[in-house]
Design a protein around this motif. Sequence first.
Motif, PDB file in Angstrom:
ATOM      1  N   GLY A  78       0.797  -1.218   0.000  1.00  0.00           N
ATOM      2  CA  GLY A  78       0.000   0.000   0.000  1.00  0.00           C
ATOM      3  C   GLY A  78       0.831   1.269   0.000  1.00  0.00           C
ATOM      4  O   GLY A  78       0.367   2.319  -0.439  1.00  0.00           O
ATOM      5  N   ARG A  79       2.058   1.161   0.464  1.00  0.00           N
ATOM      6  CA  ARG A  79       2.956   2.319   0.521  1.00  0.00           C
ATOM      7  C   ARG A  79       3.944   2.325  -0.647  1.00  0.00           C
ATOM      8  O   ARG A  79       4.836   3.160  -0.703  1.00  0.00           O
ATOM      9  CB  ARG A  79       3.713   2.324   1.840  1.00  0.00           C
ATOM     10  CG  ARG A  79       2.792   2.429   3.050  1.00  0.00           C
ATOM     11  CD  ARG A  79       3.578   2.623   4.315  1.00  0.00           C
ATOM     12  NE  ARG A  79       3.372   3.919   4.924  1.00  0.00           N
ATOM     13  CZ  ARG A  79       2.207   4.442   5.276  1.00  0.00           C
ATOM     14  NH1 ARG A  79       1.109   3.788   5.048  1.00  0.00           N
ATOM     15  NH2 ARG A  79       2.127   5.613   5.850  1.00  0.00           N
ATOM     16  N   GLY A  80       3.832   1.355  -1.527  1.00  0.00           N
ATOM     17  CA  GLY A  80       4.739   1.291  -2.674  1.00  0.00           C
ATOM     18  C   GLY A  80       6.130   0.797  -2.324  1.00  0.00           C
ATOM     19  O   GLY A  80       7.081   1.037  -3.071  1.00  0.00           O
ATOM     20  N   VAL A  81       6.264   0.105  -1.199  1.00  0.00           N
ATOM     21  CA  VAL A  81       7.565  -0.445  -0.787  1.00  0.00           C
ATOM     22  C   VAL A  81       7.645  -1.886  -1.283  1.00  0.00           C
ATOM     23  O   VAL A  81       6.787  -2.703  -0.968  1.00  0.00           O
ATOM     24  CB  VAL A  81       7.734  -0.388   0.752  1.00  0.00           C
ATOM     25  CG1 VAL A  81       9.005  -1.093   1.182  1.00  0.00           C
ATOM     26  CG2 VAL A  81       7.733   1.062   1.219  1.00  0.00           C
ATOM     27  N   ARG A  82       8.665  -2.151  -2.065  1.00  0.00           N
ATOM     28  CA  ARG A  82       8.850  -3.503  -2.604  1.00  0.00           C
ATOM     29  C   ARG A  82       9.382  -4.422  -1.513  1.00  0.00           C
ATOM     30  O   ARG A  82      10.473  -4.215  -0.992  1.00  0.00           O
ATOM     31  CB  ARG A  82       9.819  -3.454  -3.770  1.00  0.00           C
ATOM     32  CG  ARG A  82      10.021  -4.783  -4.436  1.00  0.00           C
ATOM     33  CD  ARG A  82      10.832  -4.564  -5.680  1.00  0.00           C
ATOM     34  NE  ARG A  82      11.538  -5.764  -6.048  1.00  0.00           N
ATOM     35  CZ  ARG A  82      12.489  -5.795  -6.947  1.00  0.00           C
ATOM     36  NH1 ARG A  82      12.861  -4.686  -7.554  1.00  0.00           N
ATOM     37  NH2 ARG A  82      13.090  -6.908  -7.240  1.00  0.00           N
ATOM     38  N   ALA A  83       8.598  -5.435  -1.196  1.00  0.00           N
ATOM     39  CA  ALA A  83       8.995  -6.388  -0.161  1.00  0.00           C
ATOM     40  C   ALA A  83       9.737  -7.570  -0.791  1.00  0.00           C
ATOM     41  O   ALA A  83       9.462  -7.961  -1.919  1.00  0.00           O
ATOM     42  CB  ALA A  83       7.761  -6.894   0.578  1.00  0.00           C
ATOM     43  N   HIS A  84      10.647  -8.115  -0.048  1.00  0.00           N
ATOM     44  CA  HIS A  84      11.297  -9.377  -0.377  1.00  0.00           C
ATOM     45  C   HIS A  84      10.607 -10.395   0.520  1.00  0.00           C
ATOM     46  O   HIS A  84      10.387 -10.134   1.701  1.00  0.00           O
ATOM     47  CB  HIS A  84      12.794  -9.307  -0.074  1.00  0.00           C
ATOM     48  CG  HIS A  84      13.483  -8.252  -0.880  1.00  0.00           C
ATOM     49  ND1 HIS A  84      14.347  -8.548  -1.889  1.00  0.00           N
ATOM     50  CD2 HIS A  84      13.412  -6.898  -0.835  1.00  0.00           C
ATOM     51  CE1 HIS A  84      14.795  -7.431  -2.436  1.00  0.00           C
ATOM     52  NE2 HIS A  84      14.229  -6.411  -1.806  1.00  0.00           N
ATOM     53  N   LEU A  85      10.269 -11.556  -0.025  1.00  0.00           N
ATOM     54  CA  LEU A  85       9.511 -12.492   0.789  1.00  0.00           C
ATOM     55  C   LEU A  85      10.140 -13.877   0.810  1.00  0.00           C
ATOM     56  O   LEU A  85      10.923 -14.240  -0.051  1.00  0.00           O
ATOM     57  CB  LEU A  85       8.057 -12.575   0.336  1.00  0.00           C
ATOM     58  CG  LEU A  85       7.767 -13.005  -1.102  1.00  0.00           C
ATOM     59  CD1 LEU A  85       7.830 -14.499  -1.277  1.00  0.00           C
ATOM     60  CD2 LEU A  85       6.393 -12.510  -1.494  1.00  0.00           C
ATOM     61  N   TYR A  86       9.767 -14.603   1.844  1.00  0.00           N
ATOM     62  CA  TYR A  86      10.138 -16.008   1.983  1.00  0.00           C
ATOM     63  C   TYR A  86       8.880 -16.707   2.475  1.00  0.00           C
ATOM     64  O   TYR A  86       8.261 -16.263   3.437  1.00  0.00           O
ATOM     65  CB  TYR A  86      11.270 -16.161   3.009  1.00  0.00           C
ATOM     66  CG  TYR A  86      12.040 -17.459   2.883  1.00  0.00           C
ATOM     67  CD1 TYR A  86      13.289 -17.480   2.276  1.00  0.00           C
ATOM     68  CD2 TYR A  86      11.522 -18.654   3.370  1.00  0.00           C
ATOM     69  CE1 TYR A  86      14.015 -18.666   2.161  1.00  0.00           C
ATOM     70  CE2 TYR A  86      12.236 -19.838   3.248  1.00  0.00           C
ATOM     71  CZ  TYR A  86      13.477 -19.834   2.647  1.00  0.00           C
ATOM     72  OH  TYR A  86      14.186 -21.003   2.523  1.00  0.00           O
ATOM     73  N   THR A  87       8.484 -17.763   1.762  1.00  0.00           N
ATOM     74  CA  THR A  87       7.288 -18.499   2.158  1.00  0.00           C
ATOM     75  C   THR A  87       7.670 -19.860   2.739  1.00  0.00           C
ATOM     76  O   THR A  87       8.777 -20.363   2.499  1.00  0.00           O
ATOM     77  CB  THR A  87       6.327 -18.706   0.966  1.00  0.00           C
ATOM     78  OG1 THR A  87       6.942 -19.554   0.008  1.00  0.00           O
ATOM     79  CG2 THR A  87       5.928 -17.373   0.337  1.00  0.00           C
ATOM     80  N   ASN A  88       6.765 -20.432   3.471  1.00  0.00           N
ATOM     81  CA  ASN A  88       7.001 -21.713   4.118  1.00  0.00           C
ATOM     82  C   ASN A  88       7.400 -22.804   3.118  1.00  0.00           C
ATOM     83  O   ASN A  88       8.240 -23.655   3.402  1.00  0.00           O
ATOM     84  CB  ASN A  88       5.748 -22.132   4.898  1.00  0.00           C
ATOM     85  CG  ASN A  88       6.018 -23.268   5.839  1.00  0.00           C
ATOM     86  OD1 ASN A  88       6.995 -23.257   6.584  1.00  0.00           O
ATOM     87  ND2 ASN A  88       5.147 -24.253   5.810  1.00  0.00           N
ATOM     88  N   GLU A  89       6.820 -22.754   1.937  1.00  0.00           N
ATOM     89  CA  GLU A  89       7.101 -23.765   0.921  1.00  0.00           C
ATOM     90  C   GLU A  89       8.552 -23.750   0.445  1.00  0.00           C
ATOM     91  O   GLU A  89       9.052 -24.764  -0.051  1.00  0.00           O
ATOM     92  CB  GLU A  89       6.166 -23.578  -0.290  1.00  0.00           C
ATOM     93  CG  GLU A  89       4.709 -23.829   0.012  1.00  0.00           C
ATOM     94  CD  GLU A  89       3.987 -22.651   0.660  1.00  0.00           C
ATOM     95  OE1 GLU A  89       2.835 -22.814   1.060  1.00  0.00           O
ATOM     96  OE2 GLU A  89       4.611 -21.558   0.800  1.00  0.00           O
ATOM     97  N   THR A 102       7.429 -21.695  -7.102  1.00  0.00           N
ATOM     98  CA  THR A 102       6.581 -21.984  -5.937  1.00  0.00           C
ATOM     99  C   THR A 102       5.797 -20.748  -5.518  1.00  0.00           C
ATOM    100  O   THR A 102       4.599 -20.829  -5.246  1.00  0.00           O
ATOM    101  CB  THR A 102       7.448 -22.506  -4.772  1.00  0.00           C
ATOM    102  OG1 THR A 102       8.068 -23.728  -5.184  1.00  0.00           O
ATOM    103  CG2 THR A 102       6.632 -22.755  -3.526  1.00  0.00           C
ATOM    104  N   VAL A 103       6.447 -19.607  -5.476  1.00  0.00           N
ATOM    105  CA  VAL A 103       5.764 -18.362  -5.106  1.00  0.00           C
ATOM    106  C   VAL A 103       4.774 -17.958  -6.199  1.00  0.00           C
ATOM    107  O   VAL A 103       3.644 -17.557  -5.904  1.00  0.00           O
ATOM    108  CB  VAL A 103       6.781 -17.232  -4.831  1.00  0.00           C
ATOM    109  CG1 VAL A 103       6.077 -15.893  -4.636  1.00  0.00           C
ATOM    110  CG2 VAL A 103       7.629 -17.569  -3.607  1.00  0.00           C
ATOM    111  N   ALA A 104       5.159 -18.117  -7.457  1.00  0.00           N
ATOM    112  CA  ALA A 104       4.295 -17.714  -8.573  1.00  0.00           C
ATOM    113  C   ALA A 104       3.003 -18.522  -8.636  1.00  0.00           C
ATOM    114  O   ALA A 104       2.008 -18.057  -9.206  1.00  0.00           O
ATOM    115  CB  ALA A 104       5.056 -17.843  -9.896  1.00  0.00           C
ATOM    116  N   ALA A 105       2.992 -19.692  -8.048  1.00  0.00           N
ATOM    117  CA  ALA A 105       1.813 -20.555  -8.090  1.00  0.00           C
ATOM    118  C   ALA A 105       0.750 -20.199  -7.051  1.00  0.00           C
ATOM    119  O   ALA A 105      -0.325 -20.797  -7.031  1.00  0.00           O
ATOM    120  CB  ALA A 105       2.241 -22.016  -7.893  1.00  0.00           C
TER     121      ALA A 105
END
Length: 136
Positions: A78-89, A102-105
């Motif tokens: 919402g603030r336009g900040v690009r997050a880097h993420l890590y998911t459980n998968e 995996t993330v794209a799915a």
Amino acid sequence: MRYDTKIAIVVRENLATWQKLNVASFLAGGLVGATPEIAGEPYSDGSGRFYGPLVRQPVLIFAATGEELKQALQRAQGRGVRAHLYTNELFATGNDIDNRATVAAVATADLDLVGLGLHAERKEIDKIVKGLKLHG
């Protein structure tokens, strides 16, 4: 020294210690890759041996529940900040190609987040991580 920007890594509080460290390391590496200017200069010791650079400013590590991670991601987006993420998968994959697939799915709302890496202006990061406690 007070920096204009802030680096925050948010990890899910109920992970095993090795998972928390792994997630934080991957996210920090991603932040430096996306924003090379946050890396400092190389080091050298008194014997003239050289070492690699470190991140040039403090990295704040926060603990969060899965729901708090989703809220932080929504705030960042919402603030336009690009997050880097890590998911459980991603704990079950073994390479970057499989990680991205995996993330794209998974739709944004369904991501099983275990970590976020953020770098932005101080006030923006403060608003994104509002209510979270530093990891203890």
